[in-house]
Scaffold this motif. Structure first.
Motif, mmCIF file in Angstrom:
data_model
loop_
_atom_site.group_PDB
_atom_site.id
_atom_site.type_symbol
_atom_site.label_atom_id
_atom_site.label_comp_id
_atom_site.label_asym_id
_atom_site.label_seq_id
_atom_site.Cartn_x
_atom_site.Cartn_y
_atom_site.Cartn_z
ATOM 1 N N PRO A 1 36.481 52.590 33.928
ATOM 2 C CA PRO A 1 37.679 51.791 33.614
ATOM 3 C C PRO A 1 37.635 50.383 34.192
ATOM 4 O O PRO A 1 38.214 49.459 33.609
ATOM 5 C CB PRO A 1 38.830 52.619 34.204
ATOM 6 C CG PRO A 1 38.191 53.593 35.129
ATOM 7 C CD PRO A 1 36.822 53.849 34.598
ATOM 8 N N ARG B 1 35.615 48.687 31.372
ATOM 9 C CA ARG B 1 36.234 48.792 30.040
ATOM 10 C C ARG B 1 37.596 48.107 29.959
ATOM 11 O O ARG B 1 37.911 47.462 28.962
ATOM 12 C CB ARG B 1 36.381 50.279 29.686
ATOM 13 C CG ARG B 1 36.918 50.534 28.288
ATOM 14 C CD ARG B 1 37.101 52.019 28.038
ATOM 15 N NE ARG B 1 38.142 52.609 28.894
ATOM 16 C CZ ARG B 1 37.914 53.493 29.852
ATOM 17 N NH1 ARG B 1 36.689 53.925 30.102
ATOM 18 N NH2 ARG B 1 38.920 53.980 30.572
ATOM 19 N N GLU B 2 38.384 48.219 31.024
ATOM 20 C CA GLU B 2 39.757 47.728 30.966
ATOM 21 C C GLU B 2 39.943 46.323 31.521
ATOM 22 O O GLU B 2 40.963 45.685 31.255
ATOM 23 C CB GLU B 2 40.684 48.681 31.724
ATOM 24 C CG GLU B 2 40.668 50.117 31.222
ATOM 25 C CD GLU B 2 41.150 50.241 29.783
ATOM 26 O OE1 GLU B 2 41.971 49.402 29.362
ATOM 27 O OE2 GLU B 2 40.683 51.158 29.077
ATOM 28 N N GLU C 1 41.418 48.047 38.881
ATOM 29 C CA GLU C 1 40.989 46.654 38.788
ATOM 30 C C GLU C 1 39.811 46.450 39.728
ATOM 31 O O GLU C 1 39.845 46.894 40.881
ATOM 32 C CB GLU C 1 42.120 45.706 39.163
ATOM 33 C CG GLU C 1 41.744 44.234 39.059
ATOM 34 C CD GLU C 1 42.895 43.302 39.382
ATOM 35 O OE1 GLU C 1 42.664 42.068 39.409
ATOM 36 O OE2 GLU C 1 44.026 43.790 39.606
ATOM 37 N N THR D 1 33.772 53.231 25.050
ATOM 38 C CA THR D 1 34.790 54.151 25.561
ATOM 39 C C THR D 1 34.292 54.950 26.760
ATOM 40 O O THR D 1 35.098 55.473 27.530
ATOM 41 C CB THR D 1 35.250 55.125 24.464
ATOM 42 O OG1 THR D 1 34.111 55.835 23.961
ATOM 43 C CG2 THR D 1 35.939 54.383 23.333
#
Length: 309
Positions: free
Chosen positions: A229, A232-233, A84, A225
């Protein structure tokens, strides 16, 4: 709590947790999670929790850490270990020297985007005395639009740097607009920034502007992709990609924005790597005089088009 190597943070003989031990634990956890700047971020998180500078924190390594502070810090480290973004954990990000509140509803403001504001401000200051009849006619009527405002960084940045600017900030997301509106109030420009909910240029129909700015979604679908992260997340996909080749919003801006500009008005956008040529062609075809601006990393980051007539 044990770190990834089974070691506990160092404690005193009385069982108190040491700041230095907590930092070492956090660095180990973040490194194991693949966080590149684990030491810097561990210090950043604990300094934020304790309300001190990182330098002060280092000088206090042998001091004990309050159990409540440890619990909060441990939670923050575990969230960061999940990749995060630290900006969402702490809820803030600096932009143009201003502190913005950020939530997962908005894209995290980035240093690259400061160039877009700088280009716009330079243009507004250079042309402030050139407002022709029928398009405002006074410096006090400098009107700017920020499309896809997110946290409000661009809109608020312009209002902060150009005291005569009246800014309209547009976003499709009501949650993003709530964040932006709160930032405008905190940074004391709410009286000069108006927020409108809607799709791209639709909320501006029939109006005229000295500048229209945007950091639109521009990441091609096939590159999503490969993003880190953290991006992307966690960051809102609505603000990252329009799908397809990533150029859809530039096409729509080139088609609609010139008609909303006064003569000598500016349309300026942030672009991704490899996109300046295509976006410049769109702006040129729309009758704009185009320039491309390079960021501090040497990347062509902003495409600007000026309406000449």
């Amino acid at each position: 709590m044990n770190d990834e190597r089974g070691e506990r943070p160092a404690q005193t003989d009385q069982g108190a947790l040491l700041i230095g031990g907590a930092l070492s634990w956090a660095v180990g956890v973040l490194r194991a999670a693949g966080v590149e700047e684990a030491e810097r971020e561990a210090g950043w998180l604990l300094a934020e929790r304790l309300g001190c500078s990182v330098g002060t924190l280092r000088a206090r390594r042998e001091s004990s850490l309050d159990p409540v502070d440890w619990t909060v810090f441990e939670g923050w480290v575990q969230r960061r270990a999940s990749r995060e973004p630290i900006q969402y954990i702490l809820g803030t990000q600096e932009f143009l020297g201003l502190e913005f509140r950020v939530t997962p509803a908005v894209l995290i403001p980035r240093l690259d985007t400061e160039l877009l504001v700088e280009v716009a401000v330079a243009h507004l200051r250079a042309t402030a005395g050139e407002l022709p009849d029928g398009y405002g006619g006074a410096v006090e009527d400098l009107r700017v639009a920020d499309i896809g405002t997110g946290s409000g960084a661009i809109a608020i940045g312009v209002a902060h740097l150009v005291e005569t600017a009246q800014v309209v900030a547009v976003d499709l997301s009501p949650a993003a607009l709530a964040v932006a509106r709160a930032n405008a109030e905190r940074l004391e420009v709410a009286d000069r920034v108006e927020f409108r909910q809607g799709d791209l240029l639709a909320p501006l129909s029939g109006e005229r502007f000295a500048a229209i700015l945007s950091n639109p979604p521009y990441i091609p679908a096939n590159e999503m992709t490969g993003l880190d992260p953290e991006v992307r997340e966690f960051e809102p996909h609505l603000a990252l990609t329009p799908g397809g080749d990533g150029l859809e919003f530039y096409r729509r801006l080139a088609a609609g924005a010139p008609g909303l500009l006064r003569p000598r008005g500016l349309l300026a956008v942030e672009v991704g790597i490899g996109q300046p040529e295509a976006v410049s062609a769109l702006f040129t075809a729309a009758g704009l005089a185009v320039s491309v601006h390079v960021d501090t990393g040497g990347i062509q980051r902003v495409v600007a088009g000026v309406r000449l007539a």
